[in-house]
Design an enzyme around this catalytic site. Structure first.
Site, PDB file in Angstrom:
ATOM      1  N   ARG A   1      49.944  83.361 -32.867  1.00  0.00           N
ATOM      2  CA  ARG A   1      50.880  84.368 -32.347  1.00  0.00           C
ATOM      3  C   ARG A   1      51.205  85.436 -33.380  1.00  0.00           C
ATOM      4  O   ARG A   1      51.640  86.516 -33.032  1.00  0.00           O
ATOM      5  CB  ARG A   1      52.173  83.674 -31.935  1.00  0.00           C
ATOM      6  CG  ARG A   1      52.037  83.027 -30.580  1.00  0.00           C
ATOM      7  CD  ARG A   1      53.306  82.359 -30.183  1.00  0.00           C
ATOM      8  NE  ARG A   1      53.579  81.252 -31.077  1.00  0.00           N
ATOM      9  CZ  ARG A   1      54.312  80.195 -30.760  1.00  0.00           C
ATOM     10  NH1 ARG A   1      54.878  80.126 -29.577  1.00  0.00           N
ATOM     11  NH2 ARG A   1      54.525  79.217 -31.609  1.00  0.00           N
TER      12      ARG A   1
ATOM     13  N   LYS B   1      45.235  65.227 -32.346  1.00  0.00           N
ATOM     14  CA  LYS B   1      46.314  64.356 -31.901  1.00  0.00           C
ATOM     15  C   LYS B   1      47.656  65.038 -32.185  1.00  0.00           C
ATOM     16  O   LYS B   1      47.669  65.941 -33.015  1.00  0.00           O
ATOM     17  CB  LYS B   1      46.231  62.997 -32.589  1.00  0.00           C
ATOM     18  CG  LYS B   1      46.458  63.066 -34.105  1.00  0.00           C
ATOM     19  CD  LYS B   1      46.650  61.696 -34.663  1.00  0.00           C
ATOM     20  CE  LYS B   1      48.105  61.413 -34.897  1.00  0.00           C
ATOM     21  NZ  LYS B   1      48.608  61.971 -36.171  1.00  0.00           N
TER      22      LYS B   1
ATOM     23  N   ASP C   1      39.924  62.149 -34.144  1.00  0.00           N
ATOM     24  CA  ASP C   1      40.740  61.205 -34.895  1.00  0.00           C
ATOM     25  C   ASP C   1      40.131  61.265 -36.290  1.00  0.00           C
ATOM     26  O   ASP C   1      39.033  60.747 -36.507  1.00  0.00           O
ATOM     27  CB  ASP C   1      40.627  59.793 -34.319  1.00  0.00           C
ATOM     28  CG  ASP C   1      41.541  58.840 -35.074  1.00  0.00           C
ATOM     29  OD1 ASP C   1      41.517  58.869 -36.319  1.00  0.00           O
ATOM     30  OD2 ASP C   1      42.273  58.076 -34.424  1.00  0.00           O
ATOM     31  N   HIS C   2      40.800  61.925 -37.209  1.00  0.00           N
ATOM     32  CA  HIS C   2      40.104  62.237 -38.467  1.00  0.00           C
ATOM     33  C   HIS C   2      39.733  60.969 -39.249  1.00  0.00           C
ATOM     34  O   HIS C   2      38.868  61.003 -40.104  1.00  0.00           O
ATOM     35  CB  HIS C   2      40.880  63.252 -39.314  1.00  0.00           C
ATOM     36  CG  HIS C   2      42.039  62.688 -40.068  1.00  0.00           C
ATOM     37  ND1 HIS C   2      43.239  62.420 -39.481  1.00  0.00           N
ATOM     38  CD2 HIS C   2      42.190  62.336 -41.366  1.00  0.00           C
ATOM     39  CE1 HIS C   2      44.071  61.933 -40.383  1.00  0.00           C
ATOM     40  NE2 HIS C   2      43.461  61.869 -41.554  1.00  0.00           N
TER      41      HIS C   2
ATOM     42  N   LYS D   1      36.140  59.633 -41.884  1.00  0.00           N
ATOM     43  CA  LYS D   1      36.233  59.214 -43.290  1.00  0.00           C
ATOM     44  C   LYS D   1      34.982  58.435 -43.674  1.00  0.00           C
ATOM     45  O   LYS D   1      34.475  57.629 -42.901  1.00  0.00           O
ATOM     46  CB  LYS D   1      37.479  58.343 -43.519  1.00  0.00           C
ATOM     47  CG  LYS D   1      38.773  59.148 -43.503  1.00  0.00           C
ATOM     48  CD  LYS D   1      39.944  58.283 -43.855  1.00  0.00           C
ATOM     49  CE  LYS D   1      41.261  59.003 -43.636  1.00  0.00           C
ATOM     50  NZ  LYS D   1      41.686  59.845 -44.741  1.00  0.00           N
TER      51      LYS D   1
ATOM     52  N   GLU E   1      51.281  54.831 -46.962  1.00  0.00           N
ATOM     53  CA  GLU E   1      51.409  56.135 -47.608  1.00  0.00           C
ATOM     54  C   GLU E   1      52.593  56.095 -48.567  1.00  0.00           C
ATOM     55  O   GLU E   1      53.609  55.455 -48.279  1.00  0.00           O
ATOM     56  CB  GLU E   1      51.634  57.219 -46.556  1.00  0.00           C
ATOM     57  CG  GLU E   1      50.468  57.365 -45.613  1.00  0.00           C
ATOM     58  CD  GLU E   1      50.678  58.508 -44.638  1.00  0.00           C
ATOM     59  OE1 GLU E   1      50.353  59.643 -44.989  1.00  0.00           O
ATOM     60  OE2 GLU E   1      51.189  58.255 -43.537  1.00  0.00           O
TER      61      GLU E   1
ATOM     62  N   ASP F   1      52.195  58.079 -34.270  1.00  0.00           N
ATOM     63  CA  ASP F   1      51.534  58.917 -35.278  1.00  0.00           C
ATOM     64  C   ASP F   1      50.310  58.216 -35.885  1.00  0.00           C
ATOM     65  O   ASP F   1      49.318  58.866 -36.193  1.00  0.00           O
ATOM     66  CB  ASP F   1      52.552  59.240 -36.385  1.00  0.00           C
ATOM     67  CG  ASP F   1      52.027  60.265 -37.379  1.00  0.00           C
ATOM     68  OD1 ASP F   1      51.521  61.314 -36.931  1.00  0.00           O
ATOM     69  OD2 ASP F   1      52.099  60.016 -38.605  1.00  0.00           O
TER      70      ASP F   1
ATOM     71  N   HIS G   1      44.746  56.136 -35.264  1.00  0.00           N
ATOM     72  CA  HIS G   1      43.959  55.725 -36.435  1.00  0.00           C
ATOM     73  C   HIS G   1      43.802  54.211 -36.560  1.00  0.00           C
ATOM     74  O   HIS G   1      42.714  53.696 -36.757  1.00  0.00           O
ATOM     75  CB  HIS G   1      44.597  56.240 -37.733  1.00  0.00           C
ATOM     76  CG  HIS G   1      44.892  57.713 -37.723  1.00  0.00           C
ATOM     77  ND1 HIS G   1      44.066  58.633 -37.141  1.00  0.00           N
ATOM     78  CD2 HIS G   1      45.915  58.430 -38.257  1.00  0.00           C
ATOM     79  CE1 HIS G   1      44.580  59.843 -37.302  1.00  0.00           C
ATOM     80  NE2 HIS G   1      45.696  59.754 -37.981  1.00  0.00           N
TER      81      HIS G   1
ATOM     82  N   LYS H   1      55.401  55.140 -44.100  1.00  0.00           N
ATOM     83  CA  LYS H   1      55.617  56.205 -45.081  1.00  0.00           C
ATOM     84  C   LYS H   1      56.479  55.634 -46.201  1.00  0.00           C
ATOM     85  O   LYS H   1      57.254  54.697 -45.981  1.00  0.00           O
ATOM     86  CB  LYS H   1      56.372  57.369 -44.447  1.00  0.00           C
ATOM     87  CG  LYS H   1      55.688  57.934 -43.203  1.00  0.00           C
ATOM     88  CD  LYS H   1      54.905  59.168 -43.537  1.00  0.00           C
ATOM     89  CE  LYS H   1      54.213  59.736 -42.313  1.00  0.00           C
ATOM     90  NZ  LYS H   1      52.981  60.443 -42.627  1.00  0.00           N
TER      91      LYS H   1
HETATM   92  C1  BG6 Z   1      47.925  62.055 -39.704  1.00  0.00           C
HETATM   93  C2  BG6 Z   1      49.370  61.724 -39.502  1.00  0.00           C
HETATM   94  O1  BG6 Z   1      47.217  61.904 -38.505  1.00  0.00           O
HETATM   95  O2  BG6 Z   1      47.378  61.200 -40.688  1.00  0.00           O
HETATM   96  C3  BG6 Z   1      50.127  61.830 -40.807  1.00  0.00           C
HETATM   97  O3  BG6 Z   1      49.935  62.598 -38.532  1.00  0.00           O
HETATM   98  C4  BG6 Z   1      49.477  61.010 -41.874  1.00  0.00           C
HETATM   99  O4  BG6 Z   1      51.491  61.450 -40.637  1.00  0.00           O
HETATM  100  C5  BG6 Z   1      47.991  61.322 -41.949  1.00  0.00           C
HETATM  101  O5  BG6 Z   1      50.092  61.312 -43.106  1.00  0.00           O
HETATM  102  C6  BG6 Z   1      47.281  60.387 -42.903  1.00  0.00           C
HETATM  103  O6  BG6 Z   1      45.985  60.849 -43.102  1.00  0.00           O
HETATM  104  P1  BG6 Z   1      45.216  60.571 -44.461  1.00  0.00           P
HETATM  105  O7  BG6 Z   1      43.851  61.134 -44.214  1.00  0.00           O
HETATM  106  O8  BG6 Z   1      45.967  61.266 -45.536  1.00  0.00           O
HETATM  107  O9  BG6 Z   1      45.220  59.095 -44.624  1.00  0.00           O
END
Ligand code: BG6
Length: 485
Positions: free
Chosen positions: A46, A144, A173-174, A178, A212, A231, A236, A335
């Protein structure tokens, strides 16, 4: 080898994901020679940016997220030259015909729309893409969260599906991008060693930890509407569980793999009002300390004293099928835990009978540890004889394969692989519509049970391993969380 020529329009181009992940990932692929000369990136958001303003934004993103040694001016210039910008808003008409003209001018190139925006905009953006004739033959990438529960995920998938057929929808889904996560497939299916043991007769339990050290930081606004279950677990963690538990697919063809993952999700035993108290723990961090010193609690970071959102989840899942009957899968994520560690531990059953005297030391079970981050690698714990001239004493040692030590190559970020997989048209590492829905079908009753119970999340001090109830969850079964498998 360069991929086919493409144009990628990134919606939410001036946002956090674009800055931290997407632009750096595309730049890295560019330096490695994978972007063809006529690959182009169109930023859309935007903000009333010009092409030049977007290029300076991207320049800053590279400065912030790429090591200085890799910022060779010639490469940076070439990359910035690929960028242009269009201001458009999903709720208004301005900008969309410009985008349509830009995409038409791209001719035969592969067209990708990457929706790195708030999920409320996925539906409206898709609708506009359809209305302006932009969707034909194009691919769409969705980030997501895909919904907040089953009902909203169904609605969202429906809205996207009205414009894009499933074989052109890429749900990221990243974690699936990995390196070590893919290595899990290599370990399981390129070695004859594990498969015969990969079942309830030989495996005692599986632990999946995604811990984390950071708090929610500036994402508190989003995070508070989600919580750790939505989340991390719904996507994941369940994807990791699927890769551990799935049957060998007949090939790495997208649907062959996704069919097997879907069967695992559908086989998860329900957790609901009846059993959630024994099988789940939710927590929220209070002020404490991290490696960098004192850190505030979640409520302070959020600026509200009322939130009951969980920043930690531990649970005990079970895959109800022949292979896995009775094998617990302990999952935990949170977290502000003691350190950043993501790993999968597969613990095998103890030997059935010891031939050694009691004084040679305990026989610890074999363990396969797949470390996702940091220090990616694989460890296999074995018992051996302690070296020395005396009698036999036993010791537990790891066969340790650290990727950083074994391979001197840079470990690419998950987004680098995934974005190019979209261009290649390979959906293997993307979630199919029915997978996302099956994951919600399992998660929804847990969320509902939590909501109805109205119990606040259990407090834990930042910098620890979560609430003591999470330790009790596994210790009740005579097992223990393995912090460094
Ligand atoms: C994301 C979450 O999908 O993955 C975050 O929304 C999280 O909250 C993150 O911190 C973790 O990804 P990675 O690759 O740092 O383990």
């Amino acid at each position: 080898i360069p991929v086919a020529p493409f144009v990628i329009a990134v919606f939410g181009a001036t946002g956090d994901l674009s800055r931290r992940k997407l632009l750096p990932a595309l730049f890295h692929r560019d330096i490695d020679g994978q972007l063809p000369d006529d690959a182009a990136i169109v930023g859309v958001s935007r903000r009333p940016f010009t092409d030049e303003a977007f290029r300076s934004f991207a320049r800053q993103a590279l400065d912030d997220h790429i090591p200085a040694a890799e910022l060779v001016p010639e490469y940076v210039e070439r990359f910035l030259g690929r960028l242009s910008y269009i201001a458009a808003d999903a709720g208004r008409e301005e900008g969309w015909s410009d985008l349509a003209d830009r995409m038409k001018a791209a001719g035969e190139r592969i067209k990708v729309y990457y929706l790195a925006t708030a999920p409320e905009l996925f539906g409206p953006i898709c609708e506009k893409l359809g209305k302006y004739g932009l969707a034909d033959e194009a691919r769409v990438v969705i980030e997501k969260p895909i919904g907040k529960n089953l009902a909203s995920a169904l609605k969202l998938n429906e809205e996207i599906g009205r414009i894009f057929p499933e074989d052109r929808v890429y749900r990221i889904d990243h974690y699936l991008g990995k390196e070590t996560v893919q290595n899990l497939m290599a370990l399981r299916f390129a070695n004859a060693l594990f498969e015969p043991l990969w079942n309830s007769a030989h495996i005692d339990h599986v632990q999946i930890t995604v811990a984390e050290a950071l708090g929610v930081e500036e994402r508190a606004g989003y995070y508070d509407t989600a919580g750790a279950m939505r989340d991390m677990v719904q996507n994941h963690m369940l994807q990791l569980l699927c890769l551990v538990a799935m049957e060998p697919p007949s090939s790495l063809d997208a649907d062959a793999v996704r069919d097997e993952k879907l069967k695992v999700l559908r086989a998860l035993k329900p957790i609901d009002e009846q059993n959630f108290g024994q099988l789940t723990v939710r927590g929220q961090y209070r002020a404490g300390a991290s490696a960098g010193g004192a850190v505030p609690g979640y409520l302070e970071e959020l600026g509200s004293s009322r939130s009951q959102t969980e920043t930690f989840v531990a649970l005990k899942a079970e895959v109800g099928n022949w292979r896995w009957a009775g094998v617990p899968f302990y999952l935990r994520t949170g977290k502000r835990l003691a350190s950043r560690v993501s790993e999968i531990v597969v613990e095998f059953k103890p030997v059935p009978h010891s031939v050694f005297d009691a004084n040679v030391g305990p026989i610890s079970p074999n363990r396969l540890v797949i470390r996702l981050q940091p220090d990616e690698g694989v460890k296999l714990w074995l018992m051996i004889k302690d070296p020395g001239p005396g009698g036999i004493r036993l010791t537990h040692v790891p066969l340790d394969m650290s990727f950083a030590k074994a391979f001197k190559v840079r470990n690419p970020d998950a987004y680098e692989r995934l974005i190019l997989d979209v261009v290649r048209g390979n959906q293997t590492l993307f979630m199919r519509r029915d997978e996302v829905q099956a994951a919600w079908e399992w998660v929804d009753p847990i969320l509902n049970a939590w909501r109805n119970a109205k119990e606040p999340p259990r407090p834990y001090t930042a910098g620890t391993w979560g609430p003591s109830a999470a330790i009790a969850l596994i210790e009740r079964d005579g097992r223990t969380w393995l912090e460094d498998g």
